[in-house]
Design an enzyme around this catalytic site. Structure first.
Site, mmCIF file in Angstrom:
data_model
loop_
_atom_site.group_PDB
_atom_site.id
_atom_site.type_symbol
_atom_site.label_atom_id
_atom_site.label_comp_id
_atom_site.label_asym_id
_atom_site.label_seq_id
_atom_site.Cartn_x
_atom_site.Cartn_y
_atom_site.Cartn_z
ATOM 1 N N ASP A 235 76.336 38.493 136.702
ATOM 2 C CA ASP A 235 75.491 39.709 137.370
ATOM 3 C C ASP A 235 75.861 39.635 138.745
ATOM 4 O OD1 ASP A 235 73.876 38.171 138.424
ATOM 5 O OD2 ASP A 235 72.699 39.764 137.703
ATOM 6 N N HIS B 131 69.592 38.549 127.254
ATOM 7 C CA HIS B 131 68.742 38.873 128.328
ATOM 8 C C HIS B 131 68.303 38.423 129.194
ATOM 9 C CE1 HIS B 131 68.362 42.379 131.585
ATOM 10 N NE2 HIS B 131 67.202 41.353 131.651
ATOM 11 N N HIS C 202 72.162 45.878 134.499
ATOM 12 C CA HIS C 202 70.871 46.639 134.177
ATOM 13 C C HIS C 202 70.298 48.100 134.758
ATOM 14 C CE1 HIS C 202 69.603 42.554 134.275
ATOM 15 N NE2 HIS C 202 68.570 42.011 134.773
ATOM 16 N N GLY D 32 68.916 42.562 140.429
ATOM 17 C CA GLY D 32 68.719 42.905 141.267
ATOM 18 C C GLY D 32 67.686 44.741 141.351
ATOM 19 N N GLU E 238 65.004 49.916 135.010
ATOM 20 C CA GLU E 238 63.892 48.895 135.302
ATOM 21 C C GLU E 238 63.135 49.547 135.754
ATOM 22 O OE1 GLU E 238 64.781 45.281 136.573
ATOM 23 O OE2 GLU E 238 62.968 43.955 135.583
ATOM 24 N N HIS F 135 67.173 34.852 132.365
ATOM 25 C CA HIS F 135 68.295 34.996 133.041
ATOM 26 C C HIS F 135 69.075 33.021 133.554
ATOM 27 C CE1 HIS F 135 68.941 38.586 135.362
ATOM 28 N NE2 HIS F 135 68.204 39.617 134.397
ATOM 29 N N ARG G 132 71.527 23.477 144.570
ATOM 30 C CA ARG G 132 72.329 23.551 145.697
ATOM 31 C C ARG G 132 72.723 22.137 145.265
ATOM 32 N NH1 ARG G 132 67.069 21.583 150.680
ATOM 33 N NH2 ARG G 132 66.345 23.723 150.099
#
Ligand SMILES: Nc1ncnc2c1ncn2[C@@H]1O[C@H](CCC(=O)c2cccc(C(=O)O)c2)[C@@H](O)[C@H]1O
Ligand SMILES: [Zn+2]
Length: 353
Positions: A149, A27, A210, A183, A213, A29, A82
């Site tokens: 995700d 886990h 998720h 999120g 949390e 990101h 970008r």
């Protein structure tokens, strides 16, 4: 790793053991793993952003008042990525940091929607992460796999776009193994994402949302029932529901526990109040992870040191935690055996008189 990351209350020998222990990370990101060096490099490249270019100033920038503030800051870092070359650089450098911590296998959570909606071409995005994955495997020996995700708060359009990119044969990257949901949880009920998870699962992806949390145990139940979760990201509030803990233990649904993250986002008040001990007592398969390590001033080694302290573990206990992560991973059977054997060989040698 720098000294300030060391959980000072863990014995020094245990730290040395953890630092060289072969590990799996389940886990973490993609954007949330950007080191201060990478963030400041990207910020200097894009001076119109609000992200500081000075790595020292980043420490303050990465201090969060609550979960919503964390997401706001997170998105300002997303804004720095970008071009496909930014994506490739970030991914390759994240792999370098993982390899340095002896991570042999990592499932990296990537949010392609956030980058493609900001103008990066979908195909070029996929090529960039795959190119970095192959280079990282060749250069560092670390295997990377992807979890795509849905950024739930961005609405059902983001769910549709994410599942489309995850299942379209022309786009779907070879390294993709799972499908997630991230999120904020407040105001973003899990059941509405069922059709998208159904499609991802039908295409052979594992379900790893998720849940629990920042909201209560019902969200974890929803993730299990509606999204057919095979592991739960965080699942912290499961500790409030004994039946849920028993269910997770019985069905071997692993929790991806990220202790320092929970403090940094203020999901849990203090480390000593973290429910990791309750999870272990209930027989739940606990894995240790770092979530967004530089943003939370941590790394995977430090998370293992924190867990060792909270669970009162010695080297053997820490090695068992590391094996849990391999067991709960989506590596194939031969790969799992290989990494678990490596953990065992290392531990036996370390403990030999
Ligand atoms: N500890 C965490 N717990 C939960 N999630 C975490 C955690 N750490 C990192 N994330 C990431 O945060 C993203 C959130 C992005 C998001 O909410 C959003 C909202 C509105 C618009 C957009 C946009 O792109 O325009 C994005 C998630 O997809 C996830 O990958
Ligand atoms: Zn997360």
């Amino acid at each position: 790793m720098t000294d300030h990351l060391i959980d000072a209350r863990a014995p020094r020998d245990l730290h040395a053991f953890i630092a060289s222990l072969p590990k799996a990370e389940l886990h973490v990101h993609h954007v949330g793993s950007a080191s201060p060096r990478i963030v400041s490099e990207l910020a200097a490249r894009h001076p119109d952003s609000q992200v500081p270019t000075d790595p020292e100033a980043l420490v303050d920038f990465f201090t969060f008042t609550d979960f919503a503030h964390f997401i706001q800051v997170y998105l300002s870092v997303v804004d720095l990525i970008r071009t496909p070359e930014d994506v490739r650089l970030l991914t390759y450098e994240v792999a370098r940091d993982l390899a340095r911590q002896q991570v042999r296998y990592a499932e990296l959570t990537i949010t392609p929607f956030s980058s493609t909606r900001r103008g990066i071409d979908e195909g070029a995005f996929m090529d960039a992460i795959e190119d970095a994955r192959k280079a990282a495997e060749a250069d560092f020996g670390t295997l990377l796999r992807w979890c795509f995700d849905i950024p739930g708060e961005a609405g059902l359009e983001s769910a549709e776009e994410t599942v489309r990119m995850a299942t379209d044969d022309r786009l779907r990257p070879e390294g993709l193994v799972s499908f997630g949901l991230g999120g904020p949880e407040i105001g973003v009920p899990r059941p509405q994402f069922k059709p998208y998870f159904d499609r991802a699962i039908a295409a052979g992806l594992h379900s790893v949302p998720h849940a629990g949390e920042t909201t209560g145990p019902q969200t974890v139940w929803d993730a299990l029932t509606h999204l057919r979760a095979e592991r739960i990201g965080h699942g912290t509030s499961s500790a409030q529901d004994e039946k849920l803990l028993a269910h997770l233990a019985e069905h071997r649904i692993a929790l991806e526990v990220c202790p320092t993250s929970n403090i940094a986002t203020r999901a849990v008040r203090t480390l000593d109040e973290h429910p990791i001990k309750e999870f272990v007592k209930a027989g739940v398969l606990v894995t240790i992870n770092s979530d967004d390590p530089p943003m939370f001033g941590t790394d995977l080694d430090n998370e293992y040191a924190v867990a060792a302290r909270l669970l009162d573990l010695d080297e053997r206990g820490v090695a068992e935690l590391a094996k849990n992560a391999v067991e709960a991973s989506f590596l194939d059977a031969a790969g799992k055996t290989r990494v678990k054997d490596e953990i065992e060989t290392y531990t036996t040698a370390w403990l030999a008189p």
